[in-house]
Motif scaffolding. Structure first.
Motif, PDB file in Angstrom:
ATOM      1  N   SER A  85      40.238  35.740  42.151  1.00  0.00           N
ATOM      2  CA  SER A  85      41.486  36.623  41.889  1.00  0.00           C
ATOM      3  C   SER A  85      41.451  37.822  42.671  1.00  0.00           C
ATOM      4  N   VAL A  86      40.198  38.288  42.338  1.00  0.00           N
ATOM      5  CA  VAL A  86      40.046  39.680  43.082  1.00  0.00           C
ATOM      6  C   VAL A  86      40.135  39.503  44.525  1.00  0.00           C
ATOM      7  N   ALA A  87      39.578  38.543  45.126  1.00  0.00           N
ATOM      8  CA  ALA A  87      39.852  38.436  46.673  1.00  0.00           C
ATOM      9  C   ALA A  87      41.055  38.385  47.148  1.00  0.00           C
ATOM     10  N   LYS A  88      42.074  37.968  46.215  1.00  0.00           N
ATOM     11  CA  LYS A  88      43.318  37.746  46.467  1.00  0.00           C
ATOM     12  C   LYS A  88      44.054  39.187  46.488  1.00  0.00           C
ATOM     13  N   GLY A  89      43.233  40.085  46.013  1.00  0.00           N
ATOM     14  CA  GLY A  89      43.893  41.518  45.934  1.00  0.00           C
ATOM     15  C   GLY A  89      44.397  41.808  44.556  1.00  0.00           C
ATOM     16  N   ILE A  94      62.123  40.797  38.245  1.00  0.00           N
ATOM     17  CA  ILE A  94      61.852  41.575  39.420  1.00  0.00           C
ATOM     18  C   ILE A  94      61.091  42.968  38.995  1.00  0.00           C
ATOM     19  N   ASN A  95      60.155  43.197  39.918  1.00  0.00           N
ATOM     20  CA  ASN A  95      59.455  44.442  39.568  1.00  0.00           C
ATOM     21  C   ASN A  95      58.970  44.869  38.125  1.00  0.00           C
ATOM     22  N   SER A  96      58.650  43.727  37.254  1.00  0.00           N
ATOM     23  CA  SER A  96      58.480  44.140  36.049  1.00  0.00           C
ATOM     24  C   SER A  96      56.770  43.993  35.941  1.00  0.00           C
ATOM     25  N   ARG A  97      56.432  44.716  34.879  1.00  0.00           N
ATOM     26  CA  ARG A  97      54.833  44.607  34.714  1.00  0.00           C
ATOM     27  C   ARG A  97      54.489  43.066  33.758  1.00  0.00           C
ATOM     28  N   VAL A  98      53.451  42.658  34.446  1.00  0.00           N
ATOM     29  CA  VAL A  98      53.217  41.360  33.984  1.00  0.00           C
ATOM     30  C   VAL A  98      51.709  41.197  33.755  1.00  0.00           C
ATOM     31  N   LEU A  99      51.206  40.544  32.590  1.00  0.00           N
ATOM     32  CA  LEU A  99      50.018  40.192  32.326  1.00  0.00           C
ATOM     33  C   LEU A  99      49.784  38.908  32.123  1.00  0.00           C
ATOM     34  N   LEU A 110      54.158  35.700  42.029  1.00  0.00           N
ATOM     35  CA  LEU A 110      54.841  36.643  41.324  1.00  0.00           C
ATOM     36  C   LEU A 110      54.803  38.081  42.003  1.00  0.00           C
ATOM     37  N   LYS A 111      53.623  38.300  42.578  1.00  0.00           N
ATOM     38  CA  LYS A 111      53.540  39.497  43.167  1.00  0.00           C
ATOM     39  C   LYS A 111      54.553  39.484  44.284  1.00  0.00           C
ATOM     40  N   LYS A 112      54.147  38.299  44.994  1.00  0.00           N
ATOM     41  CA  LYS A 112      55.128  38.365  46.361  1.00  0.00           C
ATOM     42  C   LYS A 112      56.386  38.251  46.364  1.00  0.00           C
ATOM     43  N   ASN A 113      56.855  37.280  45.369  1.00  0.00           N
ATOM     44  CA  ASN A 113      58.101  36.774  44.969  1.00  0.00           C
ATOM     45  C   ASN A 113      58.976  37.760  44.325  1.00  0.00           C
ATOM     46  N   LYS A 114      58.158  38.257  43.245  1.00  0.00           N
ATOM     47  CA  LYS A 114      59.106  39.109  42.201  1.00  0.00           C
ATOM     48  C   LYS A 114      58.715  40.595  42.177  1.00  0.00           C
ATOM     49  N   ARG A 115      57.630  40.644  43.184  1.00  0.00           N
ATOM     50  CA  ARG A 115      57.289  42.150  43.192  1.00  0.00           C
ATOM     51  C   ARG A 115      56.655  42.832  42.108  1.00  0.00           C
ATOM     52  N   VAL A 116      55.967  41.947  41.166  1.00  0.00           N
ATOM     53  CA  VAL A 116      55.721  42.262  39.978  1.00  0.00           C
ATOM     54  C   VAL A 116      54.275  43.242  40.131  1.00  0.00           C
ATOM     55  N   SER A 169      46.677  32.195  41.264  1.00  0.00           N
ATOM     56  CA  SER A 169      47.716  31.999  42.126  1.00  0.00           C
ATOM     57  C   SER A 169      49.204  32.392  41.596  1.00  0.00           C
ATOM     58  N   LEU A 170      49.239  32.100  40.250  1.00  0.00           N
ATOM     59  CA  LEU A 170      50.748  32.339  39.502  1.00  0.00           C
ATOM     60  C   LEU A 170      51.002  34.118  39.909  1.00  0.00           C
ATOM     61  N   LEU A 171      49.877  34.820  39.544  1.00  0.00           N
ATOM     62  CA  LEU A 171      50.087  36.014  39.765  1.00  0.00           C
ATOM     63  C   LEU A 171      50.219  36.485  41.103  1.00  0.00           C
ATOM     64  N   LEU A 172      49.764  35.865  42.009  1.00  0.00           N
ATOM     65  CA  LEU A 172      49.920  36.157  43.533  1.00  0.00           C
ATOM     66  C   LEU A 172      51.542  35.904  43.808  1.00  0.00           C
TER      67      LEU A 172
END
Lengths: 198, 377
Positions: free
Chosen positions: A53-57, A14-19, A32-38, A27-30
């Motif tokens: 991806s950009v349209a997903k913020g 949680i809260n980690s920095r992910v590339l 992770l952003k929602k569920n792991k607050r990365v 979709s995976l990044l989204l």
């Protein structure tokens, strides 16, 4: 969500920095952003997918990981993800080492060329295998460097890379891979998922 | 063309503006336009910076020229930047000629047009001047600042000077510094203007002259640099202006010649030659590397701004490689940055024309950013 994405997400703090290298439509990044607050970033070569991806913020850069990873500073991420694209690089060994320069941990997934159906296809059928995880024919495949789970283990040993966690995915089932069951897992796994460190 | 400067909306900023060149401007006028409505929480403001030949009339009708605004493809009702949803602001740059203080306006100390007595301004000066407009409109933080070409440079400069005043930034088809080639093209334009006897050492307004030829040639040179080789070839090829054969003269035989002439001479009607000198100079002086001792990453250090950098594949004036340098610098400091290179034949001008992939990127970024920004407030 595919089962392997769930497994991947489970490996990330949680809260980690992910590339996410080769993040596709994000979709995976989204997730992770929602569920792991990365704090997530992505690289993707396909422009349409970058736009999605950009349209997903999401913060996603259009680029070729093979050329662009060099521009990231050392340990600027906690996790670098390489989801089923290792075999598409010209120099996969260099890419793995780059990931471990940029991030403290790398998560690499590979379609396993040691999977029994793949072996059988070549052994009995005498043709290059076409399976669920390897859906291409030999003349149009983007995969340049296919490897088996065992091959991946060997490369890690060669480059002093520590395999922290190693997971097999087969027919939607997951299980741990260990040195003791490596031969059998190399035969029954469609996918291998590895958490590695240097 | 009949120009009507009567209906220009402008504000007087009665504050000293310290310019990069050392001069202090004792107050200045800012001509601006707004489109759409500012919402209650003031979270939907988008500040657009215009390019060299642009002005504050982003969309709808330009009240001075009675023509369409310069970015109607991108901004307006139901466009990529939807003015039903967003409040779009654009000001004429300092040194410009659409109502903001510039070389053609009256110098209060002489009661004559400034001409070359106008101080040389920089991109930094332009941006600093425009922030006063945000203050006047009561906007603490914009949703986005953006612009193409020189507009993109202003957006970058804004982020370095006022990192707390925007949530996101979209620098389009630009660079963090002007290249030798960029400067060379601008110098060609300036020399063309100054070689016109009608320019009269910059005093043409007082002497009732217009350096039409010089400014038209400057614009023609610019136009060539805005298009790609393939774009020009596809549009004109070797097509002749009139049917028949070559005329064995120096009139416009080829369509591309008459196109350039048209672009050049129609520009003269609406643009001031001295403004062209000043604005091109400001672009040439722009150098975020130098401002940060060679380290571009330093320019954005600690920045929380979300960036979306956009370049165009056939833009040879501000090529993708320049945008990538900005992306790399932003990556180095861990900034939130997206980057897209739009594949197109339209060269540098791509941001001004119908370019669906560009619109999709822009809309996707702005709409998703707005969702985040408004939820934070």
């Amino acid at each position: 969500m595919k089962i392997e994405d769930d497994v991947l997400a489970g490996l990330i703090d949680i809260n980690s920095r992910v590339l996410d290298v080769g993040c596709g439509d994000g979709s995976l990044l989204l997730h992770l952003k929602k569920n792991k607050r990365v704090d997530g970033r992505g690289i993707e070569i396909d422009q349409i997918k970058v736009q999605e991806s950009v349209a997903k913020g999401l913060a996603v850069i259009e680029g070729d990981a093979e050329k662009d990873l060099i521009n990231y500073p050392d340990t600027s991420f906690d996790f670098a993800i390489l989801n089923q694209s290792l075999q598409q690089f010209y120099d996969p060994r260099k890419v793995i080492n780059e990931l471990l320069r940029i991030a403290k941990n790398a998560i690499v997934t590979i379609p396993n060329f040691g999977y029994w159906k793949v072996r059988l296809s070549l052994l009995i059928g005498g043709q290059m295998p076409v399976t669920k995880t390897l859906p291409y024919t030999w003349y149009n495949t983007p995969n340049l460097h296919m490897c088996t789970i065992k091959d991946f283990y060997n490369l890690c040993a060669l480059d002093n890379i520590k395999i922290v966690k190693s997971i097999s995915v087969s027919s939607e089932k997951i299980s741990d891979i260990q040195k003791s069951n490596l031969e059998i897992k190399n035969l029954v796994s469609e996918l291998g998922i590895f958490l590695i460190q240097k | 063309m009949n120009l009507n400067f009567e209906n220009i909306k402008k504000v007087r900023i009665d504050k000293d503006l310290q310019l990069d060149c050392g001069t202090v401007l004792k107050g200045f006028d800012l001509a601006y336009e707004t489109y759409g409505k500012l919402n209650e929480t003031k979270t939907n403001a988008i500040l657009v910076f215009h390019a060299l030949s642009g002005d504050q009339f982003v969309c709808e009708t330009n009240t001075v020229t009675s023509k369409e605004g310069w970015w109607t493809f991108t901004v307006g009702k139901n466009k990529a930047i939807d003015t039903n949803k967003y409040f779009v602001i654009c000001a004429n740059v300092l040194g410009g000629c659409m109502g903001t203080t510039g070389p053609k306006e009256i110098d209060p100390s002489t009661n004559k047009p400034y001409g070359l007595n106008f101080p040389v301004v920089t991109i930094k000066d332009m941006v600093t001047a425009q922030v006063h407009l945000l203050d006047l409109l009561g906007i603490k933080k914009t949703l986005a600042v953006l612009g193409g070409s020189m507009g993109g440079m202003q957006a970058l400069q804004f982020c370095t000077l006022f990192p707390e005043r925007t949530y996101s930034a979209i620098p389009i088809a630009c660079a963090a510094s002007h290249s030798a080639q960029n400067i060379a093209f601008n110098e060609l334009a300036r020399q063309a203007i100054m070689a016109d006897p009608e320019w009269d050492s910059g005093n043409y307004i007082s002497s009732g002259k217009v350096p039409r030829k010089g400014l038209a040639i400057a614009r023609m040179a610019g136009h060539i640099s805005y298009l790609s080789e393939q774009g020009l070839q596809n549009k004109f090829g070797r097509k002749l202006q009139e049917k028949g054969d070559l005329k064995f003269s120096f009139d416009a035989d080829f369509e591309v010649e008459s196109y350039l002439k048209y672009q050049g001479y129609s520009f003269v009607d609406r643009f001031d030659a001295n403004s062209y000198l000043y604005i091109t100079r400001a672009m040439d002086y722009f150098d975020l590397y130098k401002q940060n001792n060679g380290n571009l990453a330093k320019a954005f250090e600690g920045s929380k701004i979300k960036f979306c950098i956009i370049s165009f594949s056939t833009d040879w004036l501000y090529p993708t490689s320049e945008s990538k340098k900005i992306v790399i610098a932003l990556n180095a400091i861990g900034a939130e940055v997206s980057f897209v290179e739009i594949v197109t034949n339209n060269g540098h001008d791509s941001f001004l024309v119908n370019e669906p992939a560009f619109f999709n990127t822009l809309k996707g970024f702005i709409d998703s950013t707005y969702e985040e920004f408004k939820n934070e407030n």
